[in-house]
Structures are given as structure tokens and as C-alpha cells.
Design a protein around this motif. Sequence first.
Motif, mmCIF file in Angstrom:
data_model
loop_
_atom_site.group_PDB
_atom_site.id
_atom_site.type_symbol
_atom_site.label_atom_id
_atom_site.label_comp_id
_atom_site.label_asym_id
_atom_site.label_seq_id
_atom_site.Cartn_x
_atom_site.Cartn_y
_atom_site.Cartn_z
ATOM 1 N N HIS A 59 0.943 -1.329 -0.115
ATOM 2 C CA HIS A 59 -0.091 -0.073 -0.122
ATOM 3 C C HIS A 59 0.963 1.184 -0.054
ATOM 4 O O HIS A 59 1.656 1.513 0.844
ATOM 5 C CB HIS A 59 -0.860 0.042 1.301
ATOM 6 C CG HIS A 59 -1.748 0.977 1.374
ATOM 7 N ND1 HIS A 59 -2.364 1.653 2.727
ATOM 8 C CD2 HIS A 59 -2.290 2.047 0.394
ATOM 9 C CE1 HIS A 59 -3.014 2.635 2.490
ATOM 10 N NE2 HIS A 59 -3.013 2.961 1.253
ATOM 11 N N LYS A 60 0.918 2.059 -0.889
ATOM 12 C CA LYS A 60 1.652 3.359 -1.039
ATOM 13 C C LYS A 60 1.048 4.171 0.012
ATOM 14 O O LYS A 60 0.160 4.598 0.107
ATOM 15 C CB LYS A 60 1.213 4.002 -2.258
ATOM 16 C CG LYS A 60 2.171 5.272 -2.444
ATOM 17 C CD LYS A 60 3.785 5.269 -2.526
ATOM 18 C CE LYS A 60 3.873 6.591 -2.607
ATOM 19 N NZ LYS A 60 5.600 6.576 -2.272
ATOM 20 N N ASN A 66 3.194 8.973 2.629
ATOM 21 C CA ASN A 66 2.721 9.570 1.379
ATOM 22 C C ASN A 66 1.957 8.818 0.681
ATOM 23 O O ASN A 66 2.208 8.241 -0.486
ATOM 24 C CB ASN A 66 4.284 9.646 0.582
ATOM 25 C CG ASN A 66 5.402 10.550 1.458
ATOM 26 O OD1 ASN A 66 4.873 11.549 2.026
ATOM 27 N ND2 ASN A 66 6.626 10.112 1.377
ATOM 28 N N THR A 67 0.634 8.995 1.056
ATOM 29 C CA THR A 67 -0.597 8.100 0.326
ATOM 30 C C THR A 67 -0.848 8.749 -0.844
ATOM 31 O O THR A 67 -0.498 9.979 -1.255
ATOM 32 C CB THR A 67 -1.699 7.928 1.189
ATOM 33 O OG1 THR A 67 -2.200 9.194 1.659
ATOM 34 C CG2 THR A 67 -1.435 6.899 2.335
ATOM 35 N N GLN A 68 -1.556 7.943 -1.993
ATOM 36 C CA GLN A 68 -2.129 8.783 -3.055
ATOM 37 C C GLN A 68 -3.724 8.471 -2.985
ATOM 38 O O GLN A 68 -4.053 7.338 -3.360
ATOM 39 C CB GLN A 68 -1.474 7.957 -4.319
ATOM 40 C CG GLN A 68 -0.100 8.436 -4.479
ATOM 41 C CD GLN A 68 1.001 7.630 -5.341
ATOM 42 O OE1 GLN A 68 0.605 6.262 -5.616
ATOM 43 N NE2 GLN A 68 2.101 7.868 -5.882
ATOM 44 N N ALA A 92 6.172 11.010 -4.438
ATOM 45 C CA ALA A 92 5.901 9.528 -4.796
ATOM 46 C C ALA A 92 7.206 8.600 -4.769
ATOM 47 O O ALA A 92 6.982 7.473 -4.378
ATOM 48 C CB ALA A 92 5.624 9.447 -6.346
ATOM 49 N N CYS A 93 8.299 9.216 -4.789
ATOM 50 C CA CYS A 93 9.572 8.353 -4.877
ATOM 51 C C CYS A 93 10.335 8.183 -3.395
ATOM 52 O O CYS A 93 10.196 9.105 -2.596
ATOM 53 C CB CYS A 93 10.739 9.066 -5.854
ATOM 54 S SG CYS A 93 12.134 8.130 -6.036
ATOM 55 N N HIS A 94 10.743 6.921 -3.259
ATOM 56 C CA HIS A 94 11.300 6.647 -1.904
ATOM 57 C C HIS A 94 12.715 7.556 -1.734
ATOM 58 O O HIS A 94 13.208 7.684 -0.639
ATOM 59 C CB HIS A 94 11.845 5.153 -2.150
ATOM 60 C CG HIS A 94 12.987 4.873 -2.845
ATOM 61 N ND1 HIS A 94 12.845 4.886 -4.270
ATOM 62 C CD2 HIS A 94 14.357 4.898 -2.582
ATOM 63 C CE1 HIS A 94 14.014 4.619 -4.768
ATOM 64 N NE2 HIS A 94 15.152 4.540 -3.688
ATOM 65 N N THR A 95 13.058 8.203 -2.713
ATOM 66 C CA THR A 95 14.231 9.384 -2.418
ATOM 67 C C THR A 95 13.570 10.287 -2.027
ATOM 68 O O THR A 95 14.562 11.370 -1.507
ATOM 69 C CB THR A 95 14.860 9.556 -3.743
ATOM 70 O OG1 THR A 95 14.003 10.001 -4.754
ATOM 71 C CG2 THR A 95 15.341 8.193 -4.411
ATOM 72 N N GLY A 96 12.622 10.931 -2.036
ATOM 73 C CA GLY A 96 11.773 12.107 -1.395
ATOM 74 C C GLY A 96 11.674 12.946 -2.578
ATOM 75 O O GLY A 96 11.129 14.219 -2.502
#
Length: 211
Positions: A59-60, A66-68, A92-96
Motif C-alpha cells: 500500500h503506497k 505519502n499516500t495517493q 511519490a519516490c522513495h528518494t523524497g
Amino acid sequence: MTAVENLQFDDQGLIPAIVQDQATKEVLTLAYMNKESLEKTLETRETWFYSRSRQELWHKGATSGNTQRVTDVRFDCDQDALVVLVEPAGPACHTGAVSCFTHSMLEEKQAKSRFAVIEELEQLLAEREQTMPEGSYTTYLFEEGIDKILKKVGEEASEIIIAAKNGDKQELVWESADFLYHWLVLLQEQKLSVDDVLKRLEERHSGKKGV
């Protein structure tokens, strides 16, 4: 038969899902869904994907926050790919980064979004508020609080009016940049995002109300 049952999943039971920002139309990420994760996405109106490496649903935003929020799910003419339109509550990205697609194979200026600097500044301001680095003007504004920030927004708005009245285009550009910076600081202090403003603009545009 439902739309889900009509889709063409691959041999592993997966279908590519392109996640796109509802307001800005920027592509945020590419992930994969199986039937179960797609059904959960449609049911909860938040993005669920299938991890090919872990071989499990995810689950994002379940960990990062940081849900969508899903506003629409579309499939292509071959019914073997999806576009998921979302209102993101964070990167959206795990890098921030706002999007996973930040690296260009062409000249940076050619590939860079015209609004990229605003997205980058918005992320920087959020980081500044968290870390409050010494000597930073942004730190100073956050420490002084809402009254100081509002005063600066008002001052810069007045400078814009003066520059326009004087017909000084270069000064108008400078003062507009200063205003946008302080406006973004104000949004951050109020825990609002540019996406919140864009969403409202989109609602007005789609309804043609007051335009």
C-alpha cells in the motif's frame, strides 16, 4: 464481466500501472498491479501495487505516510496497461522526490518541467521547517511565525503593484519571484501544498465558474 476481468494481465498476472498527478499531469511512478491490488485500489481509492521483488501487495504510503488518493483509473485500447490519476499526499519516490522520473537522457533544460523549480522549492521549504538549519532565512521566517510571514507576503505583493505601475518589467519579475517564495513559505506554515491550490484552480476551470 467487470472492467477488471476484461483486462489483459501478463503471464505473471501483472499489469503495468502509470501513476500520474491529477492536477499537474506529471508522471509520478511506474508500478505493477495484479488483480487483487487493483481491486483494493478501486475499493479504497488509494494506490495498492504488487511488488515483484517481494512478491506481495504493498500500500503506497503505509510506512511513509505519502499516500495517493485515486481519482480515476484508465486502461488503454489494448487493455494491457493502466493510468492511475491521483492526488498525492507527499512525494511519490522513495528518494523524497516528487516523481521517480527525475533523470534526463537529454539536456536538463529540455526535459525539465516549467514548474519543476516550484516543486523543488516546496520540498526544500518542508525540509527547512523540519531541520531548521542555523543561518537560513527560511529558518528565520519559521521561527518568527505567521505574523512575520504574512508581513513579508504583504510587502512583496505591494512591491509587485509598484513595479507594474512603474512599467518596470525586470523589477516585476524580481518582485514576483520574491512573492512566490514567501507565498510558498506561507503555504508550508499552514500545512497546505501547491497541489491544494492547483486542485481548486482545476475545479474552477472544469466548471468554468467565475472565469
